[in-house]
Design an enzyme around this catalytic site. Structure first.
Site, short mmCIF file in Angstrom:
data_model
loop_
_atom_site.label_atom_id
_atom_site.label_comp_id
_atom_site.label_asym_id
_atom_site.label_seq_id
_atom_site.Cartn_x
_atom_site.Cartn_y
_atom_site.Cartn_z
N GLU A 1 55.29 54.97 -53.00
CA GLU A 1 56.14 54.18 -52.10
C GLU A 1 57.46 54.89 -51.84
O GLU A 1 57.94 54.93 -50.70
CB GLU A 1 56.38 52.80 -52.72
CG GLU A 1 57.31 51.90 -51.94
CD GLU A 1 57.66 50.66 -52.74
OE1 GLU A 1 58.86 50.44 -52.99
OE2 GLU A 1 56.72 49.93 -53.13
N LYS B 1 50.44 50.94 -61.30
CA LYS B 1 51.53 50.38 -60.49
C LYS B 1 52.73 51.33 -60.46
O LYS B 1 53.42 51.44 -59.44
CB LYS B 1 51.95 49.01 -61.04
CG LYS B 1 53.10 48.34 -60.29
CD LYS B 1 52.80 48.17 -58.80
CE LYS B 1 53.73 47.23 -58.08
NZ LYS B 1 55.12 47.19 -58.42
#
Length: 299
Positions: A178, A171
């Protein structure tokens, strides 16, 4: 299945709602009593503390933590671990640093408590669309939690990515990527907005690119939505915060000598966005004036 949810913020509350809707039995607690009362009205069982939540769950228990990373997670983890028994499962769904998760997993294992770490992506859309989840931990614990994971995720939306700590590591890298994607879109549309011969319709261009273009993505679809609400983004200040995971990704890259120039630049661009008057740019302008006589704009 029965499970406890500790933390009823934007993510924890909506995850609880999605689980209740699919027939699971939720016991919930939060530092905000109103949040607990609201979910109790929607079908959950409220608890005034982590200890009370654990007491209300049948064994073997499954307790899911959705509290902010850092001290808050550490405090709640220790409180939960003190009341859990051998064979119980503790899931950390926050954005914890993976090294902390590895340590907590070892500590839980010494007591016989099985730990899963869930990197969760989906944001405010997860209630309707489901949450993408990157799961670290042992196979048996994941299988025990599978009914809840299947409810929370869209089809093919969760995977076992490795031992405890791997979920949060994956993550972390996800969020680093991102950062880079957001920065690329930001820079591209800044260039489009600067076109000197006409005022381009940025919403139309963003929407166009969602149909078969190489740069199409869900983020681009969200940008279309943002432009439809505020075509020139006049109501938004160009201040970009960071949650910490981008920094952790860059820290890891430095420690392991992994080249991440785009992600690193995106992180530093966020720092730059918080300066009302960029001193570094002043230095560059002053130097250009000194060595080349280039004009400067007066403040």
């Amino acid at each position: 299945m029965y499970l406890g949810m500790v933390g009823l913020g934007r993510m924890g509350a909506n995850m609880t709602r999605r689980l209740i809707k699919d027939g699971h039995h939720l016991v919930v607690t939060d530092v905000d009593d109103d949040a607990v009362a609201k979910l109790a009205d929607e079908g959950a069982t409220g608890a005034g503390s982590v200890a009370e939540l654990i007491e209300k769950l049948p064994t073997p228990r499954l307790v899911w933590l959705m509290v902010p990373s850092g001290d808050a997670t550490e405090s709640v983890f220790q409180e939960a671990l003190a009341h859990l028994d051998q064979g119980d499962i503790l899931v950390d769904g926050a954005n914890s640093h993976y090294t902390d998760t590895v340590r907590r997993g070892e500590e839980a294992a010494r007591k016989g408590v099985r730990m899963l770490d869930a990197g969760v992506s989906g944001g405010v859309w997860g209630l309707d669309d489901g949450y993408n989840m990157m799961i670290g931990g042992e196979d048996g614990a994941l299988e025990a939690a599978r009914p809840a994971l299947t409810t929370l995720a869209p089809e093919d939306g969760f995977a076992h990515v490795g031992p405890v700590g791997a979920g949060h590591f994956v993550k972390m890298v996800h969020n680093g990527i991102e950062y880079g994607l957001l920065q690329a879109y930001g820079e591209g549309f800044e260039a489009l907005a600067a076109y000197p011969h006409a005022e381009l319709d940025l919403e139309k261009i963003a929407d166009l690119w969602t149909h078969g273009a190489v740069v199409r993505s869900w983020l681009l679809e969200l940008l279309v939505r943002a432009f439809s609400e505020d075509p020139k983004l006049d109501g938004i200040r160009g201040y970009v915060d960071d949650s910490g995971m981008g920094r952790w990704t860059v820290d890891f890259a430095v420690e392991q000598a992994v080249p991440l120039p785009a992600i690193s630049a995106a992180l530093f661009a966020r720092f730059r966005s918080r300066q009302d008057d960029n001193f570094g740019a002043k230095v560059v302008a002053a130097l250009r004036n000194q060595f080349g006589g280039h004009p400067v704009k007066e403040a």
